[in-house]
Design a protein around this motif. Structure first.
Motif, mmCIF file in Angstrom:
data_model
loop_
_atom_site.group_PDB
_atom_site.id
_atom_site.type_symbol
_atom_site.label_atom_id
_atom_site.label_comp_id
_atom_site.label_asym_id
_atom_site.label_seq_id
_atom_site.Cartn_x
_atom_site.Cartn_y
_atom_site.Cartn_z
ATOM 1 N N ALA A 17 0.867 -1.323 0.164
ATOM 2 C CA ALA A 17 -0.059 -0.013 -0.009
ATOM 3 C C ALA A 17 0.873 1.163 -0.052
ATOM 4 O O ALA A 17 0.206 2.442 -0.105
ATOM 5 C CB ALA A 17 -0.864 -0.020 1.200
ATOM 6 N N GLU A 18 2.140 1.183 0.094
ATOM 7 C CA GLU A 18 3.007 2.112 -0.023
ATOM 8 C C GLU A 18 2.851 3.064 1.211
ATOM 9 O O GLU A 18 2.882 4.379 1.241
ATOM 10 C CB GLU A 18 3.158 2.838 -1.395
ATOM 11 N N GLY A 19 2.213 2.507 2.415
ATOM 12 C CA GLY A 19 2.216 3.422 3.514
ATOM 13 C C GLY A 19 0.889 4.170 3.595
ATOM 14 O O GLY A 19 0.575 4.655 4.411
ATOM 15 N N ASP A 20 0.144 3.989 2.700
ATOM 16 C CA ASP A 20 -1.329 4.640 2.820
ATOM 17 C C ASP A 20 -2.206 3.841 3.488
ATOM 18 O O ASP A 20 -2.499 2.641 3.240
ATOM 19 C CB ASP A 20 -1.891 4.877 1.061
ATOM 20 N N PRO A 21 -2.821 4.481 4.771
ATOM 21 C CA PRO A 21 -3.445 3.577 5.686
ATOM 22 C C PRO A 21 -4.761 3.107 5.058
ATOM 23 O O PRO A 21 -5.397 1.816 5.444
ATOM 24 C CB PRO A 21 -3.825 4.705 6.607
ATOM 25 N N GLU A 22 -5.458 3.747 4.259
ATOM 26 C CA GLU A 22 -6.636 3.141 3.699
ATOM 27 C C GLU A 22 -6.551 2.030 2.570
ATOM 28 O O GLU A 22 -7.242 1.121 2.615
ATOM 29 C CB GLU A 22 -7.497 4.492 3.110
ATOM 30 N N ASP A 23 -5.511 2.279 1.741
ATOM 31 C CA ASP A 23 -5.131 1.219 0.925
ATOM 32 C C ASP A 23 -4.535 -0.039 1.607
ATOM 33 O O ASP A 23 -4.797 -1.014 1.382
ATOM 34 C CB ASP A 23 -4.115 1.827 -0.116
ATOM 35 N N HIS A 24 -3.643 0.237 2.748
ATOM 36 C CA HIS A 24 -3.264 -0.689 3.562
ATOM 37 C C HIS A 24 -4.662 -1.531 4.259
ATOM 38 O O HIS A 24 -4.705 -2.754 3.999
ATOM 39 C CB HIS A 24 -2.507 -0.324 4.816
ATOM 40 N N ALA A 25 -5.652 -0.978 4.441
ATOM 41 C CA ALA A 25 -6.628 -1.660 5.068
ATOM 42 C C ALA A 25 -7.452 -2.724 3.640
ATOM 43 O O ALA A 25 -7.711 -3.496 4.304
ATOM 44 C CB ALA A 25 -7.584 -0.868 5.811
ATOM 45 N N ASP A 26 -7.505 -1.901 2.677
ATOM 46 C CA ASP A 26 -8.135 -2.425 1.873
ATOM 47 C C ASP A 26 -7.390 -3.920 1.293
ATOM 48 O O ASP A 26 -7.822 -4.707 1.146
ATOM 49 C CB ASP A 26 -8.298 -1.871 0.584
ATOM 50 N N LEU A 27 -5.882 -3.775 1.269
ATOM 51 C CA LEU A 27 -5.095 -4.894 0.852
ATOM 52 C C LEU A 27 -5.185 -5.738 2.079
ATOM 53 O O LEU A 27 -5.270 -6.996 1.610
ATOM 54 C CB LEU A 27 -3.797 -4.412 0.661
ATOM 55 N N LEU A 28 -5.626 -5.340 3.338
ATOM 56 C CA LEU A 28 -5.450 -6.465 4.177
ATOM 57 C C LEU A 28 -6.695 -7.234 4.326
ATOM 58 O O LEU A 28 -6.635 -8.506 4.469
ATOM 59 C CB LEU A 28 -5.465 -5.686 5.674
ATOM 60 N N VAL A 29 -7.767 -6.711 3.903
ATOM 61 C CA VAL A 29 -9.091 -7.384 3.787
ATOM 62 C C VAL A 29 -9.234 -8.410 2.388
ATOM 63 O O VAL A 29 -9.365 -9.394 2.823
ATOM 64 C CB VAL A 29 -10.396 -6.333 3.324
ATOM 65 N N GLU A 30 -8.497 -7.901 1.400
ATOM 66 C CA GLU A 30 -8.274 -8.955 0.240
ATOM 67 C C GLU A 30 -7.543 -10.083 0.881
ATOM 68 O O GLU A 30 -7.639 -11.120 0.329
ATOM 69 C CB GLU A 30 -7.593 -8.129 -0.919
ATOM 70 N N ARG A 31 -6.496 -9.997 1.610
ATOM 71 C CA ARG A 31 -5.653 -11.009 2.038
ATOM 72 C C ARG A 31 -6.454 -11.628 3.198
ATOM 73 O O ARG A 31 -6.357 -13.106 2.953
ATOM 74 C CB ARG A 31 -4.317 -10.538 2.646
ATOM 75 N N LEU A 32 -7.141 -11.149 3.895
ATOM 76 C CA LEU A 32 -7.873 -11.965 5.165
ATOM 77 C C LEU A 32 -8.950 -12.713 4.423
ATOM 78 O O LEU A 32 -8.963 -13.750 4.882
ATOM 79 C CB LEU A 32 -8.308 -10.978 5.944
ATOM 80 N N GLU A 116 -7.994 4.199 11.314
ATOM 81 C CA GLU A 116 -9.250 3.658 11.565
ATOM 82 C C GLU A 116 -9.750 2.431 10.774
ATOM 83 O O GLU A 116 -10.222 1.541 11.201
ATOM 84 C CB GLU A 116 -10.263 4.855 11.291
ATOM 85 N N GLU A 117 -9.544 2.471 9.516
ATOM 86 C CA GLU A 117 -10.006 1.528 8.398
ATOM 87 C C GLU A 117 -9.151 0.164 8.765
ATOM 88 O O GLU A 117 -9.973 -0.946 8.944
ATOM 89 C CB GLU A 117 -9.634 1.871 7.055
ATOM 90 N N LEU A 118 -8.076 0.153 9.574
ATOM 91 C CA LEU A 118 -7.282 -1.033 9.734
ATOM 92 C C LEU A 118 -7.933 -1.732 10.966
ATOM 93 O O LEU A 118 -7.827 -2.929 10.898
ATOM 94 C CB LEU A 118 -5.762 -0.676 10.070
ATOM 95 N N GLY A 119 -8.405 -0.962 11.851
ATOM 96 C CA GLY A 119 -9.305 -1.427 12.982
ATOM 97 C C GLY A 119 -10.380 -2.303 12.672
ATOM 98 O O GLY A 119 -10.682 -2.958 13.348
ATOM 99 N N TYR A 120 -11.008 -2.208 11.362
ATOM 100 C CA TYR A 120 -12.261 -2.792 10.857
ATOM 101 C C TYR A 120 -11.762 -3.904 9.908
ATOM 102 O O TYR A 120 -12.965 -4.565 9.557
ATOM 103 C CB TYR A 120 -13.036 -1.716 10.263
ATOM 104 N N ALA A 121 -10.529 -4.118 9.553
ATOM 105 C CA ALA A 121 -10.238 -5.060 8.596
ATOM 106 C C ALA A 121 -10.670 -6.342 8.808
ATOM 107 O O ALA A 121 -11.211 -7.250 7.906
ATOM 108 C CB ALA A 121 -8.627 -4.670 8.137
ATOM 109 N N ALA A 122 -10.267 -6.798 9.903
ATOM 110 C CA ALA A 122 -10.626 -8.260 10.307
ATOM 111 C C ALA A 122 -12.138 -8.434 10.212
ATOM 112 O O ALA A 122 -12.716 -9.578 9.802
ATOM 113 C CB ALA A 122 -10.075 -8.549 11.572
#
Length: 172
Positions: A17-32, A116-122
């Motif tokens: 996500a190159e450090g972007d927290p919203e993109d990070h959360a989206d990618l985390l959801v995709e992986r999970l 914030e979005e990282l907290g909701y990814a799982a």
């Protein structure tokens, strides 16, 4: 999922996500969502336990310096962001919040500090996988008050004294 797998997942998605927290959360959801529901709940437990562990006055003060003020909600989102920075930054900050001055390469107040979005990814991934809301994780809730000694977060001299390296780098 063990602790090492948890941090590897956090790190690989942050880097992608190159450090972007919203993109990070989206990618985390995709992986999970590629995992089984039990693994997603394991991830959630790891995340929640670190989120609770970071509920400390000392970290709130560091967030206050970095964000030029941090409400209750802003501190909640900061703790999610801090977990998203990976094991080294998280552990370093938990043990010595002023070390964030060295641990953070860059800090953009507009982009960084709010995960914030990282907290909701799982939760989001679990619901996508199962169609139902994630069950209780069985983790004790955070204490009603942050751990440690309360401080006057609005007193700049207290913050400058408590966080000399952060203060010099971000306020000096």
């Amino acid at each position: 999922m063990d602790e090492t797998e948890f941090w590897e997942l956090v790190d690989t998605t942050r880097e992608a996500a190159e450090g972007d927290p919203e993109d990070h959360a989206d990618l985390l959801v995709e992986r999970l969502v590629r995992m089984d529901p039990d693994a997603v709940l394991d991830f959630a437990r790891h995340f929640e336990s670190r989120y609770n562990r970071a509920y400390q006055w000392d970290l709130w003060g560091a967030a206050w310096v970095l964000l030029d003020g941090a409400s209750d909600d802003a501190f909640d989102f900061f703790r999610c962001w801090l977990i998203g920075q990976g094991r080294e930054v998280f552990e370093g900050a938990v043990h010595d919040p002023d070390s964030l001055a060295e641990l953070l390469d860059e800090f953009d107040e507009e982009l960084d500090g709010d995960g914030e979005e990282l907290g909701y990814a799982a939760d989001e991934a679990y619901e996508q996988l199962t169609g139902v809301v994630a069950p209780d994780l069985g983790i004790a809730p955070a204490a009603p008050e942050p751990a440690g000694t309360p401080m006057d977060l609005e007193n700049e001299s207290v913050l400058a004294e408590r966080y000399p390296r952060l203060w010099e780098r971000f306020k000096g």
